[in-house]
Design a protein around this motif. Structure first.
Motif, short mmCIF file in Angstrom:
data_model
loop_
_atom_site.label_atom_id
_atom_site.label_comp_id
_atom_site.label_asym_id
_atom_site.label_seq_id
_atom_site.Cartn_x
_atom_site.Cartn_y
_atom_site.Cartn_z
N PHE A 79 15.80 -0.23 -9.72
CA PHE A 79 15.52 -1.05 -8.54
C PHE A 79 15.90 -0.33 -7.25
CE2 PHE A 79 16.21 -5.30 -11.02
CZ PHE A 79 15.04 -5.08 -11.72
N LYS A 80 17.02 0.43 -7.27
CA LYS A 80 17.48 1.12 -6.06
C LYS A 80 16.44 2.12 -5.54
CE LYS A 80 22.36 0.87 -7.16
NZ LYS A 80 23.55 1.63 -7.56
N LYS A 81 15.63 2.68 -6.43
CA LYS A 81 14.61 3.65 -6.02
C LYS A 81 13.46 3.00 -5.27
CE LYS A 81 15.62 6.80 -9.78
NZ LYS A 81 15.10 7.58 -10.87
N TRP A 82 13.28 1.70 -5.45
CA TRP A 82 12.11 1.01 -4.89
C TRP A 82 12.47 -0.12 -3.94
CZ3 TRP A 82 7.58 3.26 -5.62
CH2 TRP A 82 7.46 4.17 -6.67
N ASP A 83 13.75 -0.33 -3.65
CA ASP A 83 14.12 -1.51 -2.87
C ASP A 83 13.65 -1.47 -1.42
OD1 ASP A 83 16.01 0.27 -1.89
OD2 ASP A 83 17.74 -0.93 -2.48
N LYS A 84 13.15 -0.33 -0.96
CA LYS A 84 12.54 -0.25 0.37
C LYS A 84 11.24 -1.06 0.41
CE LYS A 84 10.24 2.97 3.49
NZ LYS A 84 9.80 4.35 3.71
N PHE A 85 10.57 -1.12 -0.74
CA PHE A 85 9.24 -1.74 -0.82
C PHE A 85 9.23 -3.11 -1.50
CE2 PHE A 85 8.74 2.90 -1.44
CZ PHE A 85 8.08 3.21 -0.26
N LYS A 113 4.69 9.92 -7.55
CA LYS A 113 5.90 10.18 -8.33
C LYS A 113 5.99 9.39 -9.64
CE LYS A 113 8.74 11.27 -4.33
NZ LYS A 113 10.01 11.00 -3.64
N GLY A 114 5.05 8.48 -9.88
CA GLY A 114 5.14 7.65 -11.08
C GLY A 114 6.16 6.53 -10.91
N ARG A 115 6.49 5.88 -12.00
CA ARG A 115 7.40 4.73 -11.95
C ARG A 115 8.86 5.13 -11.77
NH1 ARG A 115 3.33 2.53 -15.37
NH2 ARG A 115 2.62 0.56 -14.52
N GLN A 116 9.21 6.35 -12.09
CA GLN A 116 10.57 6.87 -11.91
C GLN A 116 11.62 6.10 -12.71
OE1 GLN A 116 11.47 8.30 -7.83
NE2 GLN A 116 9.68 7.08 -7.25
N HIS A 172 11.99 1.16 -20.68
CA HIS A 172 10.64 1.33 -21.20
C HIS A 172 9.69 0.26 -20.68
CE1 HIS A 172 12.26 4.25 -23.99
NE2 HIS A 172 13.25 3.41 -24.19
N TYR A 173 8.58 0.72 -20.13
CA TYR A 173 7.50 -0.13 -19.63
C TYR A 173 6.60 -0.52 -20.80
CZ TYR A 173 2.96 -1.02 -17.42
OH TYR A 173 1.77 -1.55 -17.04
N LEU A 174 6.22 -1.80 -20.87
CA LEU A 174 5.30 -2.27 -21.91
C LEU A 174 3.94 -2.67 -21.34
CD1 LEU A 174 7.82 -4.41 -23.99
CD2 LEU A 174 7.02 -2.08 -24.45
N ASN A 175 3.95 -3.45 -20.25
CA ASN A 175 2.69 -3.91 -19.66
C ASN A 175 2.98 -4.53 -18.29
OD1 ASN A 175 -0.03 -4.50 -19.41
ND2 ASN A 175 -0.19 -5.50 -21.39
N SER A 176 1.95 -4.69 -17.47
CA SER A 176 2.14 -5.34 -16.18
C SER A 176 0.87 -6.06 -15.75
CB SER A 176 2.56 -4.33 -15.11
OG SER A 176 1.55 -3.38 -14.90
N TRP A 177 1.09 -7.02 -14.85
CA TRP A 177 0.02 -7.81 -14.28
C TRP A 177 0.32 -7.97 -12.80
CZ3 TRP A 177 2.93 -8.71 -18.53
CH2 TRP A 177 2.28 -8.67 -19.75
N ALA A 178 -0.66 -7.68 -11.96
CA ALA A 178 -0.46 -7.76 -10.51
C ALA A 178 -1.39 -8.79 -9.89
CB ALA A 178 -0.71 -6.40 -9.86
N GLU A 232 0.83 -1.21 0.00
CA GLU A 232 0.00 0.00 0.00
C GLU A 232 0.87 1.27 0.00
OE1 GLU A 232 -3.37 1.49 2.91
OE2 GLU A 232 -3.68 -0.61 2.31
N GLU A 233 1.91 1.28 0.83
CA GLU A 233 2.83 2.43 0.87
C GLU A 233 3.55 2.60 -0.47
OE1 GLU A 233 6.64 4.11 3.42
OE2 GLU A 233 5.53 2.40 4.19
N ASN A 234 3.92 1.48 -1.09
CA ASN A 234 4.55 1.52 -2.41
C ASN A 234 3.64 2.23 -3.42
OD1 ASN A 234 6.57 0.24 -4.50
ND2 ASN A 234 4.52 -0.21 -5.25
N TYR A 235 2.37 1.89 -3.42
CA TYR A 235 1.45 2.50 -4.38
C TYR A 235 1.20 3.98 -4.09
CZ TYR A 235 0.69 -1.65 -7.10
OH TYR A 235 0.88 -2.72 -7.95
#
Length: 78
Positions: free
Chosen positions: A63-69, A25-28, A34-40, A16-19
């Motif tokens: 990855f370093k920007k998001w490794d907390k989550f 801030k977006g995907r950063q 380049h992002y193509l698609n995703s499935w969660a 939840e905090e990640n989202y």
């Protein structure tokens, strides 16, 4: 461009905090990634992202920007 599958395993209690950060801030992504698609799957706290780049090192910068989550796995695709 080479395609990659990124598997994001959200750390317990942090999805939840990640989202919240994502919505603010977006995907950063660094230039050239380049992002193509995703499935969660929110039940399993996992996300699969199809992406492409000519420089695999850009993934590790991102990855370093998001490794907390998130714990990341990177798979080059043929």
């Amino acid at each position: 461009m080479k395609k990659y599958m990124v598997i994001e395993n959200f750390k317990p209690g942090l999805m939840e905090e990640n989202y919240k950060v994502y919505n603010a801030k977006g995907r950063q992504f660094p230039e050239g990634l380049h992002y193509l698609n995703s499935w969660a799957n929110t039940e399993k706290n996992i996300c699969f992202q199809l992406m492409e780049s000519n420089d695999e090192a850009l993934f590790y910068e991102w990855f370093k920007k998001w490794d907390k989550f998130v714990d990341f796995e990177l798979f080059p695709l043929d």
